[in-house]
Design a protein around this motif. Structure first.
Motif, mmCIF file in Angstrom:
data_model
loop_
_atom_site.group_PDB
_atom_site.id
_atom_site.type_symbol
_atom_site.label_atom_id
_atom_site.label_comp_id
_atom_site.label_asym_id
_atom_site.label_seq_id
_atom_site.Cartn_x
_atom_site.Cartn_y
_atom_site.Cartn_z
ATOM 1 N N ALA A 77 0.842 -1.200 0.000
ATOM 2 C CA ALA A 77 0.000 0.000 0.000
ATOM 3 C C ALA A 77 0.880 1.255 0.000
ATOM 4 O O ALA A 77 0.595 2.234 -0.700
ATOM 5 C CB ALA A 77 -0.919 -0.006 1.220
ATOM 6 N N ASP A 78 1.960 1.227 0.750
ATOM 7 C CA ASP A 78 2.863 2.387 0.792
ATOM 8 C C ASP A 78 3.531 2.622 -0.565
ATOM 9 O O ASP A 78 3.635 3.749 -1.048
ATOM 10 C CB ASP A 78 3.953 2.186 1.855
ATOM 11 C CG ASP A 78 3.417 2.435 3.251
ATOM 12 O OD1 ASP A 78 2.256 2.863 3.372
ATOM 13 O OD2 ASP A 78 4.151 2.187 4.219
ATOM 14 N N TYR A 79 4.008 1.534 -1.154
ATOM 15 C CA TYR A 79 4.657 1.676 -2.463
ATOM 16 C C TYR A 79 3.663 2.203 -3.507
ATOM 17 O O TYR A 79 3.998 3.056 -4.325
ATOM 18 C CB TYR A 79 5.227 0.318 -2.923
ATOM 19 C CG TYR A 79 6.663 0.091 -2.510
ATOM 20 C CD1 TYR A 79 6.972 -0.263 -1.207
ATOM 21 C CD2 TYR A 79 7.707 0.235 -3.417
ATOM 22 C CE1 TYR A 79 8.289 -0.474 -0.814
ATOM 23 C CE2 TYR A 79 9.027 0.024 -3.038
ATOM 24 C CZ TYR A 79 9.315 -0.326 -1.737
ATOM 25 O OH TYR A 79 10.625 -0.532 -1.369
ATOM 26 N N GLU A 80 2.447 1.666 -3.464
ATOM 27 C CA GLU A 80 1.460 2.088 -4.486
ATOM 28 C C GLU A 80 1.066 3.545 -4.286
ATOM 29 O O GLU A 80 0.851 4.275 -5.247
ATOM 30 C CB GLU A 80 0.242 1.156 -4.445
ATOM 31 C CG GLU A 80 0.584 -0.211 -5.024
ATOM 32 C CD GLU A 80 -0.586 -1.192 -4.995
ATOM 33 O OE1 GLU A 80 -1.632 -0.854 -4.427
ATOM 34 O OE2 GLU A 80 -0.425 -2.301 -5.556
ATOM 35 N N LYS A 115 -8.906 7.868 -9.482
ATOM 36 C CA LYS A 115 -9.948 8.126 -8.488
ATOM 37 C C LYS A 115 -9.601 9.384 -7.672
ATOM 38 O O LYS A 115 -10.470 10.219 -7.391
ATOM 39 C CB LYS A 115 -10.012 6.906 -7.551
ATOM 40 C CG LYS A 115 -11.390 6.573 -7.075
ATOM 41 C CD LYS A 115 -11.375 5.194 -6.461
ATOM 42 C CE LYS A 115 -12.194 5.210 -5.196
ATOM 43 N NZ LYS A 115 -12.119 3.989 -4.439
ATOM 44 N N LYS A 116 -8.339 9.503 -7.324
ATOM 45 C CA LYS A 116 -7.917 10.666 -6.521
ATOM 46 C C LYS A 116 -8.063 11.964 -7.327
ATOM 47 O O LYS A 116 -8.484 12.990 -6.799
ATOM 48 C CB LYS A 116 -6.471 10.490 -6.053
ATOM 49 C CG LYS A 116 -6.366 9.532 -4.879
ATOM 50 C CD LYS A 116 -4.972 9.475 -4.310
ATOM 51 C CE LYS A 116 -4.973 8.751 -2.970
ATOM 52 N NZ LYS A 116 -3.791 8.004 -2.664
ATOM 53 N N ILE A 117 -7.683 11.887 -8.602
ATOM 54 C CA ILE A 117 -7.790 13.088 -9.447
ATOM 55 C C ILE A 117 -9.261 13.464 -9.602
ATOM 56 O O ILE A 117 -9.639 14.635 -9.467
ATOM 57 C CB ILE A 117 -7.119 12.854 -10.827
ATOM 58 C CG1 ILE A 117 -5.610 12.629 -10.655
ATOM 59 C CG2 ILE A 117 -7.391 14.026 -11.763
ATOM 60 C CD1 ILE A 117 -4.868 12.265 -11.933
ATOM 61 N N PRO A 171 -8.880 10.595 2.003
ATOM 62 C CA PRO A 171 -7.903 10.277 3.062
ATOM 63 C C PRO A 171 -7.556 8.798 3.084
ATOM 64 O O PRO A 171 -8.411 7.945 2.852
ATOM 65 C CB PRO A 171 -8.612 10.694 4.353
ATOM 66 C CG PRO A 171 -10.062 10.725 4.028
ATOM 67 C CD PRO A 171 -10.224 10.845 2.550
ATOM 68 N N GLY A 172 -6.285 8.492 3.346
ATOM 69 C CA GLY A 172 -5.849 7.102 3.437
ATOM 70 C C GLY A 172 -5.373 6.803 4.844
ATOM 71 O O GLY A 172 -5.341 7.690 5.687
#
Ligand code: FAD
Length: 504
Positions: A382-385, A420-422, A433-434
């Motif tokens: 998850a961190d890398y992505e 999705k974020k954009i 938020p993550g």
């Protein structure tokens, strides 16, 4: 509940680069009052990668957690301060923007600052977002601030990191870890022995010496001696999203003032970094070999550096991506052995420390519960992505069409998670938020704003504000930052007065 049953008695770390020594220092410090033995094997003949000099504020947290005196560390590693990154020519040639650490502005009577700024912008105010960032205002003036005198001023929101000499940092951390009892063994690992279930039992050096352990940490760099060459966990390449696959690096003598930020300047087929240290400057061009040759990239780098070179340019190939399993059986991989995302946001050293922190939280016994392994691997991925997506944002929002590389970036396929974020940002001016994410909203806003991606509108709740009143508050905040920044020493004055490194 029982006391610890069957604890791990010996950890073997293979590799003594920055990741090996951060790992040894962190585990050694955490287990300093136990019988856990830590042995680190490294080979001077193979050496370390010798790059990795821009950091983010988590480095300061690592040093604090290890009880390392910051001033001593800065002097010994020839470090300088970093308030953020200046991106040049990414949107279009001639445009630049700043990605600061920390936050931009602070909430106004409970209303989100960014939404207030968006409303002011929609009403016709053209004050740049970064006029409200302490780091950006300081950087523009080449200033650094007095952290101990910042309390109660707008500068108390300023975060900083360091630019460090990677070789000196390795040396410093080695010294620290050895004092904690970590044993360093010089030698080249030539053979790895596994048990019937595939777990690693021991490594054998060229000298014939065999080192056994209960748990192994692979910090052997890109080669992934244990995690890949032995356990064959596989690697996910992300070159379809981040195609740069080589870097050419060179060190130069310092010229002019030491800037308190990293410069990232887009080039024909990638981007170039400039990292100022107290004794020299590190430079590199990260590029994609589909669009330029090593010779062309080297020439571009040499044409764009400022001072006299002090070493020969060096080419470093890499593939952006990560191991399919960062932890497999009784082997954890860290640093370049775990994965690599190009250094655009200086995240590699951070990932080493963050993933060790996960490991500490899930520290196993000899039994090694698979649940721990699965959860660790899920979090690391998850961190890398997250970092991958944030980096892709820098490229895919370009308006450049002057080279084949930039035309490709403008039209590139992007990860659905980023899309999705954009989309969410465009619809709301906000960020999804993550959990435990590295890049907080300020970072996303900085890049969106720098790359001229605008939301459709601001959050309508902000209409509770009378625009003139809001503008007066924003203007006062902006002026307050300028006033306090002007009173600070220049970055060079600060270094000279508080943490001068020995002349080299
Ligand atoms: P290495 O430095 O490669 O160390 C590997 C170690 O393993 C060495 O000690 C070697 O001797 C040992 N070893 C290997 N094989 C054997 C063997 N058979 N027997 C015994 N020992 C062995 N990170 C940042 O945070 N900021 C940056 O600005 C940044 N810039 C970068 C730029 C580039 C071009 C690249 C490629 C990386 C950059 N990084 C950056 C990443 C950073 O360099 C690494 O994360 C960091 O240096 C850690 O490397 P490492 O310790 O994992 O591997």
């Amino acid at each position: 509940m029982n006391t610890t049953q069957d604890p791990i008695e010996k950890i073997v770390i293979v590799g003594g680069g920055t990741s090996g020594w951060i790992t040894a220092a962190t585990i050694g410090n955490t287990f300093k009052n136990t019988n856990l033995q830590i042995e680190l094997v490294e080979s001077e003949d193979i050496g370390v990668i010798g790059v990795g000099e821009a950091t983010i504020p988590s480095l300061i947290s690592i040093l604090n957690s290890l009880g390392i005196d910051l001033v001593d560390f800065i002097k010994e590693t020839q470090a300088s301060f970093k308030l953020g990154i200046q991106f040049e020519d990414w949107h279009t040639i001639g445009e630049k923007y700043f990605h600061p650490f920390g936050t931009v502005g602070k909430s106004i009577d409970g209303y989100d600052f960014f939404q207030c700024w968006l409303k002011a912008k929609a009403e016709g105010d053209n004050t740049p977002l970064m006029a409200h960032s302490p780091q950006s205002v300081l950087s523009e003036r080449g200033k650094f601030f007095l952290p101990f005198a910042a309390k109660g001023t707008p500068l108390e929101r300023a975060f900083y990191a360091l630019h460090i000499d990677s070789a000196l940092t390795g040396k410093y951390l080695r010294n620290y870890a050895e004092k904690l009892g970590v044993v360093r063994t010089e030698g080249k690992v030539e053979q790895v022995t596994q048990s019937s279930n595939g777990a690693i039992e021991s490594v054998t050096l060229a000298s014939g010496k065999t080192i056994a352990g209960d748990f192994f940490i692979d910090c052997s760099g890109f080669r992934g001696l244990l995690i890949e060459q032995t356990l064959k966990t596989g690697y996910d390449s992300w070159d379809k999203y981040l195609p740069c696959n080589r870097a050419v690096t060179v060190q130069t003598k310092n010229v002019g003032d030491t800037k308190p930020y990293t410069v990232s300047k887009a080039q024909d087929a990638g981007w170039m970094w400039r990292i100022p240290l107290q004794h020299r400057t590190g430079n590199g061009y990260v590029f994609c070999d589909k669009y330029v040759t090593d010779e062309q990239a080297t020439q571009t780098l040499l044409d764009n550096i400022e001072g006299e070179t002090i070493i020969q340019p060096r080419i470093i190939p890499f593939t952006t991506g990560m191991r399919k399993k960062s932890w497999d059986k009784n082997c954890l991989s860290l640093g370049l052995a775990q994965g690599f995302i190009e250094p655009l946001e200086s995240t590699a050293i951070h990932l080493v420390s963050k993933t060790i922190a996960y490991f500490m939280r899930m520290f196993p016994t000899k039994k090694i519960d698979q649940t721990l392994i699965d959860e660790y691997n899920r979090r690391v991925r998850a961190d890398y992505e997250e970092i991958r997506d944030f980096l892709v944002l820098h490229y895919c929002t370009t308006e450049r069409e002057d080279t084949e590389f930039w035309r490709w970036c403008k039209a590139m396929e992007i990860p659905p998670t980023l899309q999705k974020k954009i989309d969410f940002f465009k619809a709301s001016g906000g960020i999804i938020p993550g959990v435990e994410e590295l890049f907080q909203p300020t970072s996303w806003y900085a890049v969106f704003d720098g790359m001229k991606i605008e939301p459709d509108s601001y959050n309508p709740t902000t209409d509770s504000w009378d625009y003139q009143k809001l503008k007066a508050i924003l203007d006062k905040g902006k002026q307050g930052l300028i006033d306090i920044a002007e009173q600070q020493p220049s970055h060079d004055e600060f270094l000279k007065q508080y943490c001068p490194a020995p002349k080299m």
